[in-house]
Design an enzyme around this catalytic site. Sequence first.
Site, PDB file in Angstrom:
ATOM      1  N   GLY A  62       0.815  -1.220   0.000  1.00 42.30           N
ATOM      2  CA  GLY A  62       0.000   0.000   0.000  1.00 42.30           C
ATOM      3  C   GLY A  62       0.846   1.265   0.000  1.00 42.30           C
ATOM      4  O   GLY A  62       2.086   1.209  -0.085  1.00 42.30           O
ATOM      5  N   ILE A 121      -1.936  -9.079   0.165  1.00 40.77           N
ATOM      6  CA  ILE A 121      -3.150  -9.850  -0.135  1.00 40.77           C
ATOM      7  C   ILE A 121      -3.169 -10.193  -1.622  1.00 40.77           C
ATOM      8  O   ILE A 121      -2.507  -9.513  -2.421  1.00 40.77           O
ATOM      9  CB  ILE A 121      -4.462  -9.099   0.238  1.00 40.77           C
ATOM     10  N   ILE A 170      -5.313  -9.978   6.583  1.00 47.32           N
ATOM     11  CA  ILE A 170      -5.595  -9.615   7.981  1.00 47.32           C
ATOM     12  C   ILE A 170      -6.892 -10.253   8.505  1.00 47.32           C
ATOM     13  O   ILE A 170      -7.070 -10.391   9.704  1.00 47.32           O
ATOM     14  CB  ILE A 170      -5.605  -8.078   8.142  1.00 47.32           C
ATOM     15  N   TYR A 198     -14.744   5.211   8.572  1.00 46.26           N
ATOM     16  CA  TYR A 198     -13.285   5.289   8.731  1.00 46.26           C
ATOM     17  C   TYR A 198     -12.945   5.782  10.143  1.00 46.26           C
ATOM     18  O   TYR A 198     -12.139   5.172  10.851  1.00 46.26           O
ATOM     19  CB  TYR A 198     -12.733   6.255   7.674  1.00 46.26           C
ATOM     20  N   LYS A 247     -11.185   3.937  13.409  1.00 41.62           N
ATOM     21  CA  LYS A 247      -9.940   4.480  13.967  1.00 41.62           C
ATOM     22  C   LYS A 247     -10.069   4.712  15.478  1.00 41.62           C
ATOM     23  O   LYS A 247      -9.168   4.370  16.232  1.00 41.62           O
ATOM     24  CB  LYS A 247      -9.524   5.761  13.242  1.00 41.62           C
TER      25      LYS A 247
HETATM   26  N1  SER Z   1      -5.429  10.142   4.238  1.00 45.18           N
HETATM   27  C1  SER Z   1      -6.574   9.638   4.932  1.00 45.18           C
HETATM   28  C2  SER Z   1      -7.800   9.837   4.140  1.00 45.18           C
HETATM   29  O1  SER Z   1      -7.911  10.854   3.512  1.00 45.18           O
HETATM   30  C3  SER Z   1      -6.722  10.295   6.266  1.00 45.18           C
HETATM   31  O2  SER Z   1      -6.103   9.568   7.254  1.00 45.18           O
HETATM   32  O3  SER Z   1      -8.654   9.026   4.188  1.00 45.18           O
END
Ligand code: SER
Length: 319
Positions: free
Chosen positions: A11, A35, A55, A143, A147
């Site tokens: 990545g 992966i 994962i 997201y 987190k």
């Molecule tokens: N770079 C990421 C995003 O824009 C932020 O942690 O999703």
Amino acid sequence: MKYILIIGSTGQIGSELTMALRSGYGNSNVVAGYIKGAEPKGELLESGPSEEADITNSEQIAGIVKKYKIDTIYNMAALLSAVAEAKPQLAWKIGLGGLFNILEIAAEMRCAVFTPSSIGAFGADTPKKNTPQDTVQRPQTMYGVTKVAGELLSDYYFKRFGVDTRSVRYPGLISHVTPPGGGTTDYAVEIFYSAVRGEVFKSPVSAGTFMDMMYMPDALCAAISLMEADPAKLVHRNSFNITSMSFDPEMLKSAICKYVPDFRMEYEIDPVRQAIADSWPDSMDDSCARKEWGWSPKYNLDSMTENMLEEIRKKRVQR
Ligand code: SER
């Protein structure tokens, strides 16, 4: 930290982190986990061991940890913010289900774990300017939910099971080796390719939308130096605010125009990315990271811009 596994080694961060760790710890001591469909290639493949490491597949990861006597796992698998909004179930499965798998393995096999958090761990109720280390975290994106939950879960495994978990809240990461995919801050990478190609760049977020950003060399240095830091000095663990610069599209455009005077930018707002960006901090306070483990970035907006343009030009991107 002697034998290291990187999950997500192909990545945006993983590809460069794997090479940085190999140069510091020895090529054969750093396993590039990938992966299916995202296999390592070129230098990443040839310079050291690689293994399929999904994962969501605990047995597969545990097998690699045993085979290579892994003592440190860098867990770089995640969907970025805009993609996570399009695929929230998958984002949870990888972000939280995957982290749970890693922490269970780490508790049993005594591994340290680094998992990046993000500016996305904050939400609209968080103070926007000079966002404190310890503050309100009520994000409304999948997201962000993964987190914040990941930060809490990592601290839980440290306190309850003694797993050496550490993490940073990355800002938008700007790099030229592997492109990011589906993030809100990706515009700050794409804009450089447009500038080198001589194209008009269409910014998906509006003028005045400030976000924290960082150049990849500083991001790699942050991960490695936090994992090497003296644990006795760490008051926090999951997760440290870190930043290098904060800008909006206009400031970035002006920085590029210093080197590409005819560069032009227009606005074509993406409502999903704009809403996400509006809920994130304008600028974070990273004084705890500076105090507890000596964090200090090397690049600012101007030096990052100059270096990005130079590196992308070397790729012979067509004008
Ligand atoms: N770079 C990421 C995003 O824009 C932020 O942690 O999703």
